[in-house]
Scaffold this motif. Structure first.
Motif, PDB file in Angstrom:
ATOM      1  N   PRO A1332       0.821  -1.204   0.000  1.00  0.00           N
ATOM      2  CA  PRO A1332       0.000   0.000   0.000  1.00  0.00           C
ATOM      3  C   PRO A1332       0.861   1.263   0.000  1.00  0.00           C
ATOM      4  CG  PRO A1332      -0.759  -1.558   1.649  1.00  0.00           C
ATOM      5  CD  PRO A1332       0.556  -2.064   1.144  1.00  0.00           C
ATOM      6  N   GLN A1333       0.390   2.254  -0.761  1.00  0.00           N
ATOM      7  CA  GLN A1333       1.078   3.535  -0.737  1.00  0.00           C
ATOM      8  C   GLN A1333       0.763   4.245   0.578  1.00  0.00           C
ATOM      9  OE1 GLN A1333      -0.038   5.682  -4.227  1.00  0.00           O
ATOM     10  NE2 GLN A1333       0.043   3.880  -5.536  1.00  0.00           N
ATOM     11  N   GLU A1334       1.591   5.173   0.911  1.00  0.00           N
ATOM     12  CA  GLU A1334       1.366   5.913   2.145  1.00  0.00           C
ATOM     13  C   GLU A1334       0.150   6.807   1.975  1.00  0.00           C
ATOM     14  OE1 GLU A1334       6.031   6.205   3.495  1.00  0.00           O
ATOM     15  OE2 GLU A1334       4.850   8.000   3.209  1.00  0.00           O
ATOM     16  N   SER A1335      -0.647   6.888   2.999  1.00  0.00           N
ATOM     17  CA  SER A1335      -1.850   7.710   2.933  1.00  0.00           C
ATOM     18  C   SER A1335      -1.492   9.156   3.189  1.00  0.00           C
ATOM     19  CB  SER A1335      -2.874   7.219   3.953  1.00  0.00           C
ATOM     20  OG  SER A1335      -2.322   7.269   5.245  1.00  0.00           O
ATOM     21  N   VAL A1336      -2.380  10.029   2.716  1.00  0.00           N
ATOM     22  CA  VAL A1336      -2.127  11.467   2.872  1.00  0.00           C
ATOM     23  C   VAL A1336      -2.408  11.877   4.305  1.00  0.00           C
ATOM     24  CG1 VAL A1336      -2.653  11.951   0.467  1.00  0.00           C
ATOM     25  CG2 VAL A1336      -4.485  11.926   2.139  1.00  0.00           C
ATOM     26  N   ASP A1337      -1.883  13.024   4.672  1.00  0.00           N
ATOM     27  CA  ASP A1337      -2.027  13.485   6.057  1.00  0.00           C
ATOM     28  C   ASP A1337      -3.370  14.148   6.300  1.00  0.00           C
ATOM     29  OD1 ASP A1337       1.439  14.458   6.017  1.00  0.00           O
ATOM     30  OD2 ASP A1337       0.507  12.575   6.639  1.00  0.00           O
ATOM     31  N   LEU A1350      -7.999   4.082   7.978  1.00  0.00           N
ATOM     32  CA  LEU A1350      -8.342   3.315   6.788  1.00  0.00           C
ATOM     33  C   LEU A1350      -9.671   3.780   6.228  1.00  0.00           C
ATOM     34  CD1 LEU A1350      -7.591   1.011   4.892  1.00  0.00           C
ATOM     35  CD2 LEU A1350      -8.832  -0.537   6.408  1.00  0.00           C
ATOM     36  N   ASP A1351     -10.643   4.065   7.115  1.00  0.00           N
ATOM     37  CA  ASP A1351     -11.934   4.593   6.670  1.00  0.00           C
ATOM     38  C   ASP A1351     -11.761   5.935   5.974  1.00  0.00           C
ATOM     39  OD1 ASP A1351     -13.247   2.412   7.599  1.00  0.00           O
ATOM     40  OD2 ASP A1351     -13.828   3.314   9.507  1.00  0.00           O
ATOM     41  N   GLN A1352     -10.794   6.720   6.425  1.00  0.00           N
ATOM     42  CA  GLN A1352     -10.547   8.000   5.762  1.00  0.00           C
ATOM     43  C   GLN A1352     -10.198   7.787   4.297  1.00  0.00           C
ATOM     44  OE1 GLN A1352      -7.487  10.010   7.954  1.00  0.00           O
ATOM     45  NE2 GLN A1352      -8.460   9.668   9.930  1.00  0.00           N
ATOM     46  N   ASP A1353      -9.322   6.841   4.060  1.00  0.00           N
ATOM     47  CA  ASP A1353      -8.916   6.565   2.684  1.00  0.00           C
ATOM     48  C   ASP A1353     -10.086   6.040   1.872  1.00  0.00           C
ATOM     49  OD1 ASP A1353      -6.380   7.277   3.508  1.00  0.00           O
ATOM     50  OD2 ASP A1353      -5.795   5.200   3.943  1.00  0.00           O
ATOM     51  N   TYR A1354     -10.873   5.158   2.452  1.00  0.00           N
ATOM     52  CA  TYR A1354     -12.004   4.595   1.733  1.00  0.00           C
ATOM     53  C   TYR A1354     -13.052   5.664   1.465  1.00  0.00           C
ATOM     54  CZ  TYR A1354     -15.725   1.318   0.477  1.00  0.00           C
ATOM     55  OH  TYR A1354     -16.708   0.644  -0.183  1.00  0.00           O
ATOM     56  N   ALA A1355     -13.262   6.549   2.418  1.00  0.00           N
ATOM     57  CA  ALA A1355     -14.202   7.643   2.203  1.00  0.00           C
ATOM     58  C   ALA A1355     -13.748   8.519   1.042  1.00  0.00           C
ATOM     59  CB  ALA A1355     -14.341   8.470   3.484  1.00  0.00           C
ATOM     60  N   SER A1356     -12.446   8.702   0.913  1.00  0.00           N
ATOM     61  CA  SER A1356     -11.922   9.483  -0.215  1.00  0.00           C
ATOM     62  C   SER A1356     -12.260   8.799  -1.533  1.00  0.00           C
ATOM     63  CB  SER A1356     -10.407   9.639  -0.086  1.00  0.00           C
ATOM     64  OG  SER A1356     -10.070  10.320   1.100  1.00  0.00           O
ATOM     65  N   LEU A1357     -12.126   7.490  -1.565  1.00  0.00           N
ATOM     66  CA  LEU A1357     -12.466   6.756  -2.778  1.00  0.00           C
ATOM     67  C   LEU A1357     -13.953   6.887  -3.077  1.00  0.00           C
ATOM     68  CD1 LEU A1357     -11.634   4.701  -5.024  1.00  0.00           C
ATOM     69  CD2 LEU A1357     -12.393   2.936  -3.456  1.00  0.00           C
ATOM     70  N   LEU A1358     -14.797   6.782  -2.058  1.00  0.00           N
ATOM     71  CA  LEU A1358     -16.238   6.919  -2.265  1.00  0.00           C
ATOM     72  C   LEU A1358     -16.586   8.304  -2.771  1.00  0.00           C
ATOM     73  CD1 LEU A1358     -17.603   5.053   0.904  1.00  0.00           C
ATOM     74  CD2 LEU A1358     -17.270   4.151  -1.407  1.00  0.00           C
ATOM     75  N   GLU A1359     -15.889   9.306  -2.279  1.00  0.00           N
ATOM     76  CA  GLU A1359     -16.098  10.664  -2.780  1.00  0.00           C
ATOM     77  C   GLU A1359     -15.790  10.732  -4.272  1.00  0.00           C
ATOM     78  OE1 GLU A1359     -16.855  14.866  -2.703  1.00  0.00           O
ATOM     79  OE2 GLU A1359     -17.472  13.141  -1.496  1.00  0.00           O
ATOM     80  N   GLY A1388      -8.379  10.385  -3.994  1.00  0.00           N
ATOM     81  CA  GLY A1388      -8.803   8.990  -3.948  1.00  0.00           C
ATOM     82  C   GLY A1388      -7.835   8.075  -4.648  1.00  0.00           C
ATOM     83  N   ALA A1389      -7.301   8.535  -5.777  1.00  0.00           N
ATOM     84  CA  ALA A1389      -6.354   7.695  -6.507  1.00  0.00           C
ATOM     85  C   ALA A1389      -5.070   7.506  -5.729  1.00  0.00           C
ATOM     86  CB  ALA A1389      -6.067   8.323  -7.877  1.00  0.00           C
ATOM     87  N   THR A1390      -4.636   8.552  -5.021  1.00  0.00           N
ATOM     88  CA  THR A1390      -3.377   8.476  -4.268  1.00  0.00           C
ATOM     89  C   THR A1390      -3.476   7.483  -3.127  1.00  0.00           C
ATOM     90  OG1 THR A1390      -2.911  10.751  -4.815  1.00  0.00           O
ATOM     91  CG2 THR A1390      -1.692   9.810  -2.975  1.00  0.00           C
ATOM     92  N   VAL A1391      -4.597   7.495  -2.455  1.00  0.00           N
ATOM     93  CA  VAL A1391      -4.717   6.627  -1.280  1.00  0.00           C
ATOM     94  C   VAL A1391      -5.294   5.273  -1.639  1.00  0.00           C
ATOM     95  CG1 VAL A1391      -5.042   8.606   0.211  1.00  0.00           C
ATOM     96  CG2 VAL A1391      -7.045   7.454  -0.717  1.00  0.00           C
ATOM     97  N   PHE A1392      -5.429   5.014  -2.920  1.00  0.00           N
ATOM     98  CA  PHE A1392      -6.092   3.759  -3.319  1.00  0.00           C
ATOM     99  C   PHE A1392      -5.428   2.546  -2.702  1.00  0.00           C
ATOM    100  CE2 PHE A1392      -8.512   0.935  -5.825  1.00  0.00           C
ATOM    101  CZ  PHE A1392      -7.654  -0.106  -6.122  1.00  0.00           C
ATOM    102  N   GLY A1393      -4.086   2.517  -2.773  1.00  0.00           N
ATOM    103  CA  GLY A1393      -3.395   1.335  -2.264  1.00  0.00           C
ATOM    104  C   GLY A1393      -3.736   1.051  -0.820  1.00  0.00           C
ATOM    105  N   SER A1394      -3.783   2.074   0.004  1.00  0.00           N
ATOM    106  CA  SER A1394      -4.038   1.837   1.418  1.00  0.00           C
ATOM    107  C   SER A1394      -5.506   1.568   1.684  1.00  0.00           C
ATOM    108  CB  SER A1394      -3.581   3.050   2.242  1.00  0.00           C
ATOM    109  OG  SER A1394      -4.273   4.211   1.826  1.00  0.00           O
TER     110      SER A1394
END
Length: 1577
Positions: A1332-1337, A1350-1359, A1388-1394
């Motif tokens: 997984p790539q590093e998630s944004v701050d 992890l939910d933060q990253d998934y919420a970004s993808l849902l957005e 969303g694309a950046t945090v996809f891996g995580s």
């Protein structure tokens, strides 16, 4: 009954009319009004019953046709049959009437009375009227207002107009009618005057829809005719007839001939008919005296006798409703009054079971049919039958067939139970389509003639796709055979390639990794010594090192060269741990091979040198001197020691080479003897190509420079102390070549001219031009300038050296080297003195030397002089009576190595004189001598037998002795072939012998006895024999008996841990295994370290693994069932606390598991601390914790070995068979399969505990991984050639509510067995995924409060899904659409891996929910009337609650039929699909269907596979749209892909049609689906 006259018939009709309340006009006129009113009241009440029957009895107006057909079937046809005519019934439809005609015998009085009766009841559900002409006849008044019947002497009619004033008694009040003329063959005619002539066309269609198969179930009626007389079309005549091909056969045919305008078309339909009598039926009032009935099943087949699958009626003599079956059912069911449904009565239920039994009987007949034997399953009822009565037939049939041998095995030699058969997948077949490995007995392979589509139907009968575990079983069975196909030398390369690919699967496919140990345990590695070994025999090496063949005699396990010729097979061997041996290791072993006197063959010797040539460093010195080469006679030529000799190239063309000088006969002196010298065997020079170069040296040059092979005769012997034999020979016999030889090789000889060599050469006699011999130092080089001087001096005989050819003065320099030997090249003082001497001698008398009379007379013989010894006098002994080594007691031969003067001359006697060692024949000579002399030296006899047993430990050896001394010759002492008792006695005597025997002798005897499977009684005498070599704690060894306290090392780990700490049997693990039978017979099982060692484990850290914990908890019920079955103390007396602990158990991953192992011996406990542990169980505070290794390999070993064993101990189960069962439960990926395993093992259910439900979201995914990998990967690769590169998979995941999908896309990488790159991580399933790539701050504002990182990253993808949906529309048919990315989407694309990280159940659900959200948003944006969150009916929709917009979204808890459903009550969605080309506007413009929207999502491109469950597949097929025919339901598949980047969408409305058209490609075995059209790649 006698026929009555027409007049009597008229009177009878009149009487019946009066009885039913009918009066004539005359009587009506004569009756008072009051009487008429009373009569009308009675008629109205009586008529109500008839009206009820006529109006409510049947749901369809056309039912009267079947009733009349049934009545015709019940009639008598005595006259017709007497006239040789078929019983006949005809219908003629006119615009205003229907005429029904029959050739039955005609009405009788009772028939007339019955037809004029209303029966005993007027209720709709009235029973007991089947076959009666009264009640069923009333159905004609659904379509007729008047019915005229003319039959025999009767002609009467009934009238009923259905208006409000008609009392209904007209249906039962007959009126006499005038007679009409009837055809001669017609005896009964009914004329129905129609109520509504305007529905003529509908009535015509209804008549033509009479089932063709109706005649199949009628006993008497053989012919049915229907004629349609349309007012505006030509008449249409349709004739139905039934025929049976052969008496007692199963095939029957219904013939239908339609005639229009004189032109006839014929249509036939064949049926495979099976009948069965069902006895002992329950009593029913409707069939009081009938206790049995016949069940008839008719299966429609085409002209090729293949199944026709179409809806068929159920019959109770007449057709009932279509129940959903594809075969016809006929029996005497008790029907409801409507005759369209049956009662749920015990009798009917028993008949339904009879239908299942008849189906079973039909299947057995199908199995004997050429084509139906492979197609009958197409008739199996599906689960779409909704009728409460008929839907129970399917499970009855399945239950019967599951336990019926009804499927053909591969060889088609026998029928087998479905549950015992496996379908062979393509990767388990050879190029001819045959199984790679033979089937077992009984057979388990399903016949290949069952199609893929039909196999899908067989799954409900428990037929399975062959699993990889089952394949391993077949392979293991093959390897254990003496005629193993794997080991056979004539097995072709393609077979080995396919097998290698199959066996490599666990190393390539992460979810098959659990089978790696199984593959590694198989003896799949073919060695050059003929053995086949597993990885346990490591190290194993490829046959070449640096592309050079490795010598085969170095004690290495070398793979057969043919096994590595194919890349796939080589890849498998590499996965099995076969490696390339280091060159340094090989060279060291080669040198070590010659540390002692080597007995290697010439081929082995050549392979040694060839390997050294290619692999020795270029700056290395000469080959080790211990390495010899072989001469032309294949005799070793040593390069060191007393036996050192010269070895030469046999260059026949070289004039001055050793071959010409030493072997060839001289032309000048043909009597010259040949010198026997060592020439290198020609095979050496053929071992390496002539053009080959290594470090600039050719093979021959290397042999010369580094291996001591010479091209020129050597000057000195190997000791360099005297002139060589070769040069002596040349000087004595080939001196004419000496000068030329010295010149040819002077560059070599110049620096090797020792003084004694020069001296000898100077004095060598060489031929001169004088024709006599002069010493070399006295000769002169025959240069022209010197010859000219002698000629001037008229000297005839001058001592000029003979040279190979005449010289010129310019050649002087080339011959200057001879000066070193005194040969002159100039006319100096010596020249002239010699000339003077020559002149002087030429004037003397001729001198003749005397001849030499002495000669050496040597007579060859084979006698050896042996000096005296303590027991024998000196003397000459024939060499055949000598041996080199022998026991001291041997008298038959003389032992030479015991003679002190001979001891250092082994080479002379063994190699040169070929004196052998003593063998069993010599020992037998001593035995024979003892017998002849009558000596009773028991000690010596025992010694002789001991030596015999050492040499012959197998039956074949004893057979060789018997062939030498047949029984007819009273073989020696008459000793018989040794049996077990003799071997035991011999071992006992051997243990007592002095000096003590060697350990190896004892071991061999023990292994021999163990191979004969002794029991305790057989070895009783050995219990006190000191036959066990025990290694003490001080390192010394001692023989002891079985009563001593010592341990037996049967585990390598324990053996090495306790070495030097306890007393251990001095046997290797292999030797312990070979001696197992004897050890067990001596009751030493408890001495094995595997039994003695007590393990205690501790753990320092650990991290809970939720997925593994959930998997274990799901099996809590299965494990608890095992404890109850095996009477565990923890589950006795209804105690459920253990089950609670198992349900709450947690699995932890840890690197800190350690253990201590202890053994008690002689009352003391020896403990070894801090060993690496593989499992720890902790039970504290009522919580059960299982610690397993984090390391993947160690974890797999734990799950399949340590965990089951430790659980057995924890459960306090002593039955050893439980271990295998627990192993199967723990290793199984499906609760259904777990239940099957427990069922097969007879494990009891536990009352009071609810069985856990199958978790589709977890186990469907696991099952797809394990079972479907066979077809997913191997079929797609079947036609591709594979290079030697194992593969690593990437995945596309889709989880839709209750399913998950997997797809492996093959990518190549360099071969390495357990390679993990820095960019990969290992998950519990064993699958490498991108790290997984590093998630944004920054926390996205769309995140729901309280969510995790992890939910933060998934919420970004849902957005991003929500934003993409706002810019996407439904694409046109056949195309796809991609969302456009905006800057805010990059998060969303950046945090996809995580977001998705390693594969897990949670990950799969999130992928699926993201795709569903995209579709929900798109549909919401369309503004569809009434569309809301309530239409989103997926159980995984709750995953999107992490997004702030959907934080209040409630989980869906209803029954799920699709991810989204929508009733298009306004037609908006339908119009959209019409606009996009998915639906036809002409058909669908005004339709309002319900849409079932199924979303399939993957993280990669559209071409990757996704999965459909079985229920989804059936729903899709059931909703297939038909051309130009609207339907109430439409199935839509929405393919969401590329979640990593620009998310895409492709739509398939009616995916079943897309499947048929090839847009969607389905694998029927695995439910894997791929798109074949445009896709985003």
């Amino acid at each position: 009954m006698a026929t009555i006259s027409r007049e009597a018939a008229r009177l009878l009709v009149g009487k019946i009319r009066e009885e039913n309340g009918g009066i004539s006009p005359e009587d009506r006129a004569a009756s008072p009004p009051g009487v008429l009113r009373a009569l009308e009241n009675v008629r109205r009440k009586l008529g109500a019953a008839a009206k009820t029957l006529a109006t409510n009895l049947y749901s369809k107006d056309t039912r009267f046709v079947y009733e009349l057909i049934q009545n015709a079937e019940d009639n008598k046809y005595t006259q017709a049959k007497a006239d040789n005519m078929n019983p006949y019934l005809g219908f003629e439809l006119y615009p205003d009437k229907i005429v029904v005609e029959s050739n039955e015998d005609g009405f009788r009085e009772e028939d007339v009375r019955a037809i004029c009766s209303t029966g005993e009841s007027t209720k709709v559900a009235a029973q007991g009227y089947i076959g009666e002409k009264g009640i069923g006849f009333k159905s004609v008044f659904k379509v007729a207002k008047k019915v005229h019947i003319q039959s025999g002497p009767f002609s009467f009619s009934f009238e009923y107009t259905k208006d409000g004033n008609d009392d209904g008694l007209g249906m039962v009040t007959p009126l006499n009618e005038d007679f009409e003329d009837l055809p001669s063959d017609i005896r009964t005619r009914m004329t129905l005057t129609l109520l509504d002539p305007s529905i003529f066309e509908q009535q015509a269609q209804d008549l033509l829809k009479v089932p063709d198969a109706l005649l199949l179930f009628l006993t008497d009626l053989k012919q049915l005719e229907i004629k349609i007389y349309s007012p505006n079309r030509s008449p249409v005549e349709t004739n139905y007839a039934r025929c049976v091909y052969e008496q007692g056969g199963n095939l029957e045919t219904v013939q239908k001939i339609t005639t229009v305008d004189g032109e006839s078309t014929e249509k036939t339909q064949d049926f495979f008919v099976v009948k069965k009598e069902i006895p002992n039926l329950p009593i029913d009032e409707a069939r009081r005296d009938i206790h049995q009935a016949t069940v008839i099943l008719a299966f429609p087949v085409d002209e090729e006798e293949d199944p026709i699958i179409s809806p068929q009626h159920v019959f109770a003599f007449l057709p009932l409703r279509l129940a959903g079956f594809t075969f016809l059912i006929q029996s005497d069911f008790i029907t409801q009054a409507s005759r369209e449904d049956v009662f749920h009565s015990p009798r009917n239920k028993r008949l339904l079971s009879g239908v299942a039994e008849t189906f079973q009987a039909a299947v057995l007949r199908f199995c004997e049919h050429p084509s139906l034997r492979y197609q009958w399953m197409r008739y199996l009822p599906d689960d779409s039958i909704s009728d409460e009565f008929w839907k129970t037939l399917r499970p009855k049939i399945i239950s019967l067939l599951t336990n019926t041998r009804c499927l053909w095995s591969w060889s088609e030699s026998s029928l087998q139970l479905p549950s015992k058969l496996y379908r062979i997948t393509p990767n388990f077949k050879d190029r001819w389509g045959q199984p790679l490995f033979e089937d077992s007995v009984p057979e388990e392979y399903l016949s290949q003639d069952y199609s893929n589509e039909d196999f899908r139907l067989l799954k409900i009968l428990s037929v399975r796709i062959i699993s990889f575990a089952r394949m391993i079983t077949k392979i293991r069975a093959d390897l254990e055979k003496t005629n193993s196909k794997m080991r056979a030398t004539d097995t072709d390369k393609d077979w080995h390639m396919r097998t290698a690919k199959l066996l490599s699967s666990p190393f390539k496919m992460p979810f098959l990794e659990k089978f790696i140990k199984d593959v590694e345990s198989l003896e799949l590695i073919p060695l050059q010594d003929g053995r086949w070994v597993s990885t346990e025999a490591s190290p194993n090496y490829f046959p070449e090192s640096r592309s050079i063949p490795i010598p085969t005699d170095l004690g290495l396990n070398l793979v057969q060269p043919a096994a590595v010729a194919n890349p796939d097979r080589k890849a498998l061997l590499w996965n099995l741990g076969v490696t390339e041996a280091p060159a340094k290791k090989i060279t060291d072993l080669i040198i070590k091979r010659y540390d002692e006197v080597s007995n290697c063959t010439m081929e082995e010797n050549i392979s040694h040198l060839r390997y050294l040539y290619w692999n020795r460093p270029h700056d290395s010195s000469a080959v080790d001197e211990d390495i010899f080469l072989m001469n032309q006679n294949e005799v070793p030529v040593f390069r060191i020691g007393a036996s050192k000799e010269h070895l030469y190239f046999g260059e026949e063309e070289e004039e001055y080479g050793p071959w010409q000088l030493l072997r060839s006969v001289s032309v000048e002196s043909p009597s010259t003897p040949v010198l026997h010298v060592n020439f290198l065997h020609k095979a050496y020079l053929e071992a390496v190509p002539l053009e080959a170069l290594q470090y600039g040296n050719s093979w021959k040059t290397w042999l010369s420079n580094y291996a001591g092979v010479h091209s020129s005769p050597q000057l000195t012997d190997p000791t360099l102390s005297k002139i060589s034999t070769e040069f002596k020979y040349i000087m004595e016999h080939r001196s004419e070549k000496l000068a030329g030889l010295l010149k040819r090789f002077w560059s070599f000889y110049e620096h090797r001219m020792a003084p004694f060599v020069v001296k000898k050469l100077k004095r060598c006699l060489v031929p001169t031009t004088r024709s006599d011999m002069w010493m070399l130092q006295s000769t002169f080089v025959p240069l022209p300038k010197l010859i000219e001087i002698t000629e001037r001096l008229k000297i005839v005989n001058f001592p000029f050296l003979n040279t190979p050819q005449p010289l010129t003065n310019e050649d002087e320099n080339e011959w200057q080297f001879l000066k070193r030997f005194g040969v002159q090249c100039t006319n100096d003082l010596r020249f002239y003195l010699t000339a003077l001497e020559s002149i002087s001698e030429e004037n003397k008398d001729e001198w003749r030397s005397s001849s030499l009379d002495a000669f050496l007379d040597f007579e060859e013989n084979d006698w050896i002089y042996i000096p005296s010894s303590a027991t024998r006098a000196p003397g000459w002994v024939y060499s055949g009576e000598c041996v080199w080594t022998a026991p001291e007691w041997l008298e038959a031969k003389r032992r030479l190595n015991g003679v002190s003067k001979f001891a250092d001359h082994e080479y002379l006697f063994r190699i040169i004189l070929k004196i052998g060692n003593a063998n069993w024949k010599d020992y037998l000579e001593d035995l024979k001598s003892l017998k002849e002399q009558g000596l009773g030296n028991n000690e010596k006899i025992l010694d002789i037998y001991r030596f015999l047993w050492r040499e012959f430990e197998c039956d074949s050896a004893w057979d060789s002795i018997r062939s030498e001394y047949p029984a007819s010759k009273s073989w020696v002492l008459g000793v018989q072939k040794p049996n077990l008792e003799m071997h035991v006695q011999a071992l006992k005597e051997l243990a007592r012998s002095q000096p003590p025997p060697s350990t190896s002798e004892i071991k061999r005897m023990i292994m021999l006895i163990s191979s004969m499977d002794p029991d305790a009684d057989d070895v009783t005498e050995l219990r006190r024999s000191n036959i066990f070599s025990v290694k003490l704690t001080n390192g010394q060894k001692k023989f002891t008996d079985s009563s001593s306290d010592f341990a037996i090392g049967d585990r390598a780990e324990y053996g090495s841990a306790f070495a030097g700490k306890i007393r251990i049997l001095d046997y290797s693990i292999e030797e312990v295994r070979a001696c197992r039978s004897l050890l067990l017979a001596l009751d030493l099982k408890s001495r094995h370290l595997s039994e003695l060692v007590e393990e205690k484990t501790t753990v320092e850290d650990g991290e809970i693994d939720n997925e593994l914990s959930q998997s274990f908890r799901l099996k809590a019920y299965a494990l608890f069932r095992c404890t109850v079955h095996y009477h565990s103390q923890k589950s006795r007396d209804g105690d459920r606390s253990l089950y609670t602990k198992l349900l709450d158990a947690s699995v932890y991953l840890s690197d800190g598991i350690s253990k201590s192992i202890s053994v008690s011996q002689y009352g003391e406990t020896v403990t070894v601390e801090n060993s690496r542990g593989k499992f720890h169980l902790d039970e504290s505070n009522g919580e059960l914790r299982l610690y397993i290794p984090r390391d993947k390999v160690a974890r797999e070993e734990c799950l399949f070995r340590q965990l089951p064993r430790r659980l057995m101990k924890y459960f306090a189960i002593s039955d050893a068979s439980a271990e295998a069962l627990l192993n199967g439960v723990i290793g199984c990926t499906s609760l259904v399969a777990v239940d099957g395993i427990l069922k097969d093992a007879g494990i009891v259910e536990v009352d009071g505990i609810e069985r856990p439900s199958q978790s589709d979201e977890y186990f469907d995914y696991q099952e797809a991984r394990v079972e479907d990998v066979v077809t997913l990967v191997t079929e797609s690769q079947a036609s591709q050639s594979r290079s030697f590169t194992p593969i690593s998979p990437t995945r596309t995941i889709h989880t839709s509510h209750n399913e998950a999908s997997y797809y492996a896309d093959v990518q190549h990488e360099m071969p390495h067995r357990n390679r993990r790159t820095d960019d990969e991580i290992s998950i519990s399933g064993g699958t490498p995924l991108l790290r997984p790539q590093e998630s944004v701050d920054t926390v996205p504002p769309i995140l729901n409060v309280g969510s995790s990182i992890l939910d933060q990253d998934y919420a970004s993808l849902l957005e991003r899904m929500i934003n993409s949906a706002a810019r996407m529309i439904i694409p046109v048919k056949g195309a796809y659409i991609l969302a456009t990315l905006q800057n805010r989407d990059l998060l969303g694309a950046t945090v996809f891996g995580s977001v998705f990280g390693p594969r897990s159940l949670e990950r799969d659900r999130k992928v699926g929910a993201a795709g569903e959200l995209l579709i929900f948003e798109i549909l919401t944006s369309l503004g569809l009337p009434g569309f809301s969150r309530d239409n989103w009916k997926s159980t995984i929709r709750r995953e999107v609650c992490v997004h702030n917009k959907y934080r209040d979204l409630e989980p869906w808890v209803g029954r799920e039929t699709a991810d989204l459903t929508y009733y298009d009550h306004e037609g908006d969605l339908t119009k959209l699909f019409i606009e996009k080309g998915y639906l036809s506007g002409e058909t669908w413009q005004d339709e309002r269907p319900t849409y079932y929207l199924e979303v399939k999502t993957s993280t990669r491109d559209c071409s990757e596979a996704f999965y459909m469950s079985g229920s989804q597949y059936e729903r899709m097929r059931g909703m297939q749209l038909q051309p130009q025919r609207p339907a109430p339901n439409i199935y839509v598949l929405l393919r969401v892909f590329n979640l990593e980047g620009r998310v895409g969408l492709r739509v398939f409305v009616d995916p079943e049609s897309s499947r048929i058209g090839g847009e969607l490609v389905f694998n029927v075995d695995t439910w894997a689906v791929t798109t074949s059209g445009n896709g985003f790649n």
